[in-house]
Design a protein around this motif. Structure first.
Motif, PDB file in Angstrom:
ATOM      1  N   ALA A  15      35.186  48.580  37.993  1.00 25.13           N
ATOM      2  CA  ALA A  15      36.189  49.294  38.889  1.00 25.13           C
ATOM      3  C   ALA A  15      37.136  50.151  37.957  1.00 25.13           C
ATOM      4  O   ALA A  15      37.202  50.115  36.693  1.00 25.13           O
ATOM      5  N   HIS A  16      37.820  51.192  38.637  1.00 24.35           N
ATOM      6  CA  HIS A  16      38.776  52.066  37.968  1.00 24.35           C
ATOM      7  C   HIS A  16      37.898  52.769  37.051  1.00 24.35           C
ATOM      8  O   HIS A  16      38.442  52.998  35.982  1.00 24.35           O
ATOM      9  N   SER A  17      36.811  53.251  36.995  1.00 25.24           N
ATOM     10  CA  SER A  17      36.123  53.968  36.142  1.00 25.24           C
ATOM     11  C   SER A  17      36.094  53.579  34.640  1.00 25.24           C
ATOM     12  O   SER A  17      35.792  54.187  33.755  1.00 25.24           O
ATOM     13  N   THR A  59      37.138  54.520  46.628  1.00 24.65           N
ATOM     14  CA  THR A  59      38.365  54.685  47.447  1.00 24.65           C
ATOM     15  C   THR A  59      39.549  53.826  46.958  1.00 24.65           C
ATOM     16  O   THR A  59      40.907  54.358  47.145  1.00 24.65           O
ATOM     17  N   ASP A  60      39.404  52.704  46.869  1.00 22.40           N
ATOM     18  CA  ASP A  60      40.205  51.571  46.551  1.00 22.40           C
ATOM     19  C   ASP A  60      40.909  51.269  47.958  1.00 22.40           C
ATOM     20  O   ASP A  60      41.898  50.811  48.032  1.00 22.40           O
ATOM     21  N   HIS A  61      40.455  51.745  49.160  1.00 23.75           N
ATOM     22  CA  HIS A  61      40.972  51.535  50.256  1.00 23.75           C
ATOM     23  C   HIS A  61      41.127  50.072  50.497  1.00 23.75           C
ATOM     24  O   HIS A  61      40.200  49.315  50.249  1.00 23.75           O
ATOM     25  N   ILE A  74      32.910  44.413  38.851  1.00 18.18           N
ATOM     26  CA  ILE A  74      33.960  43.890  37.733  1.00 18.18           C
ATOM     27  C   ILE A  74      35.228  44.535  37.980  1.00 18.18           C
ATOM     28  O   ILE A  74      35.417  45.595  38.023  1.00 18.18           O
ATOM     29  N   HIS A  75      36.274  43.518  38.891  1.00 14.94           N
ATOM     30  CA  HIS A  75      37.487  44.210  39.195  1.00 14.94           C
ATOM     31  C   HIS A  75      38.905  43.395  38.685  1.00 14.94           C
ATOM     32  O   HIS A  75      38.412  42.040  38.617  1.00 14.94           O
ATOM     33  N   PRO A  76      39.655  44.185  38.356  1.00 19.40           N
ATOM     34  CA  PRO A  76      40.851  43.328  37.552  1.00 19.40           C
ATOM     35  C   PRO A  76      41.924  42.628  38.620  1.00 19.40           C
ATOM     36  O   PRO A  76      41.895  43.010  39.970  1.00 19.40           O
ATOM     37  N   VAL A  87      32.068  52.706  47.080  1.00 19.10           N
ATOM     38  CA  VAL A  87      31.563  51.321  46.658  1.00 19.10           C
ATOM     39  C   VAL A  87      32.946  50.672  46.142  1.00 19.10           C
ATOM     40  O   VAL A  87      32.920  49.348  45.836  1.00 19.10           O
ATOM     41  N   HIS A  88      33.920  50.976  46.516  1.00 23.67           N
ATOM     42  CA  HIS A  88      35.498  50.211  46.034  1.00 23.67           C
ATOM     43  C   HIS A  88      36.232  50.349  47.355  1.00 23.67           C
ATOM     44  O   HIS A  88      36.935  51.280  47.608  1.00 23.67           O
ATOM     45  N   SER A  89      36.207  49.384  48.185  1.00 21.92           N
ATOM     46  CA  SER A  89      36.740  49.541  49.400  1.00 21.92           C
ATOM     47  C   SER A  89      37.023  47.693  49.635  1.00 21.92           C
ATOM     48  O   SER A  89      36.046  46.982  49.461  1.00 21.92           O
ATOM     49  N   HIS A  90      38.435  47.489  50.016  1.00 26.80           N
ATOM     50  CA  HIS A  90      38.875  45.981  49.832  1.00 26.80           C
ATOM     51  C   HIS A  90      39.150  45.575  51.456  1.00 26.80           C
ATOM     52  O   HIS A  90      39.509  46.404  52.246  1.00 26.80           O
ATOM     53  N   LEU A  91      39.214  44.402  51.367  1.00 32.14           N
ATOM     54  CA  LEU A  91      39.593  43.605  53.105  1.00 32.14           C
ATOM     55  C   LEU A  91      40.050  42.304  52.539  1.00 32.14           C
ATOM     56  O   LEU A  91      39.896  41.793  51.595  1.00 32.14           O
TER      57      LEU A  91
HETATM   58 ZN   LIG Z   1      40.407  47.900  43.825  1.00 34.72          ZN
END
Ligand SMILES: [Zn+2]
Length: 348
Positions: A227-229, A299-301, A174-176, A10-14
């Protein structure tokens, strides 16, 4: 349906090619710079914050190309990714440009997901996305609503990053972005202080502001994924007394930051929340299974890549091991955290 349970990230970026090309043209932050490494190879680096050490972070095809995302997923047995544009989003643009760019990036992301492959033998796609709102000063309410309507009408966009519309059933991620400013330290600690620690603190503050503002009372069906738990909120919620302890149980947290012991602790904290409902006489401890339902693998990939392209990513391997080793979680709880909870949350 695949024979094993699906794994969902659920945490994967582009960064879409459109956004990358904008960063390349800019002379002010955020911008992409080109430079030569010590080994003589040319590389591009994205610089997003003032005083960022090491000239920002390298950006290459793994940040941009869909095939690279799919290769990474295959290598780690990840069946589905819910992808989101990485920070800095559109904070740096004037309102009109931010609005236009958000609409274009959301169309790009819908195409990225909708034209991608299915999970074999299912009708489920491998890629879904979080849309982007033009959340900048001076933006009009109508521009925001138009963007929310666009995201809602995009079949493969299952949520949006930041902002919290009460309609449309979208999951809000919600992501910083800013971390803890100017906390680089005197030694070269890389991104450790302002980002590795600062990002979760930023999320802690953002989630607490949402709780204290009463948003979750006015919109109880809102589904917020932190995000980030959830940063330090689970550990610090007793400092905020009743409200935070109760509302923490209404949130969803990714499992990006934690080891096994912390995941166990956090699932206890999430599970106890109903004890703090107004008027509750309930003093029973929550059980870990209840808490596990609100924790989701991520993963924060493509951040934190391994040194060699043939290796598995340590961050991914460790996140999965942490889930696997939580004391008191059943096999079903672990499968839920790795994928089942996400399949329910995003209605896949
Ligand atoms: Zn992230």
């Amino acid at each position: 349906m695949a024979s094993r349970k699906l794994i969902v990230d659920v945490h994967s970026h582009l960064y879409s090619p459109r956004l990358v090309s904008l960063f390349r043209k800019r002379t002010n932050l955020p911008k992409i710079i080109s430079r030569f490494r010590d080994d003589g190879q040319k590389e591009e680096r994205l610089v997003i914050l003032d005083d960022e050490p090491g000239g920002g972070r390298p950006v290459g095809p793994i940040y941009i190309e869909r095939d690279e995302k799919l290769k990474f997923m295959k290598k780690h047995d990840i069946d589905i990714s819910i992808v989101s544009t990485a920070n800095p989003w559109l904070d740096f643009l004037p309102a009109k440009e931010a609005h236009e760019m958000a609409l274009q990036l959301n169309d790009d992301l819908e195409e990225y997901c909708s034209t991608g492959p299915n999970v074999p033998n299912t009708s489920i796609r491998q890629l879904y996305g979080f849309g982007l709102l033009p959340l900048v000063p001076e933006i009009t309410t109508e521009s925001l609503l138009e963007t929310v309507r666009q995201i809602s009408a995009s079949a493969h966009l299952k949520g949006l990053s930041n902002g919290y519309p009460r309609t449309a059933g979208l999951v809000v991620f919600i992501h910083p972005h800013y971390g803890v400013g100017k906390a680089w330290g005197e030694k070269d600690n890389g991104h450790v202080l302002p980002l590795a620690l600062g990002f979760p603190f930023e999320t802690t503050v953002a989630a607490t502001r949402i709780i204290l503002s009463g948003v979750l009372d006015r919109f109880p069906s809102l589904r917020l994924l932190l995000a980030h738990s959830g940063g330090a909120l689970p550990q610090l919620s007793s400092r905020l007394k009743h409200d935070a302890r109760f509302y923490l149980g209404k949130l969803y947290l990714d499992a990006v930051c934690y080891g096994s012991e912390e995941l166990g602790f956090v699932s206890d904290v999430l599970a106890r929340s109903n004890r703090y409902e107004t008027g509750s006489k309930n003093v029973a401890l929550g059980d870990r299974t209840t808490g596990s339902k609100r924790i989701l693998f991520g993963t924060d990939h493509p951040f934190f890549p391994p040194l060699s392209s043939s290796e598995k990513w340590k961050s991914v391997v460790e996140n999965l091991e942490a889930i696997e080793n939580v004391h008191g979680w059943t096999e079903a709880d672990k499968e839920g955290v790795k994928g089942g909870n996400a399949i329910s949350l995003f209605n896949l």
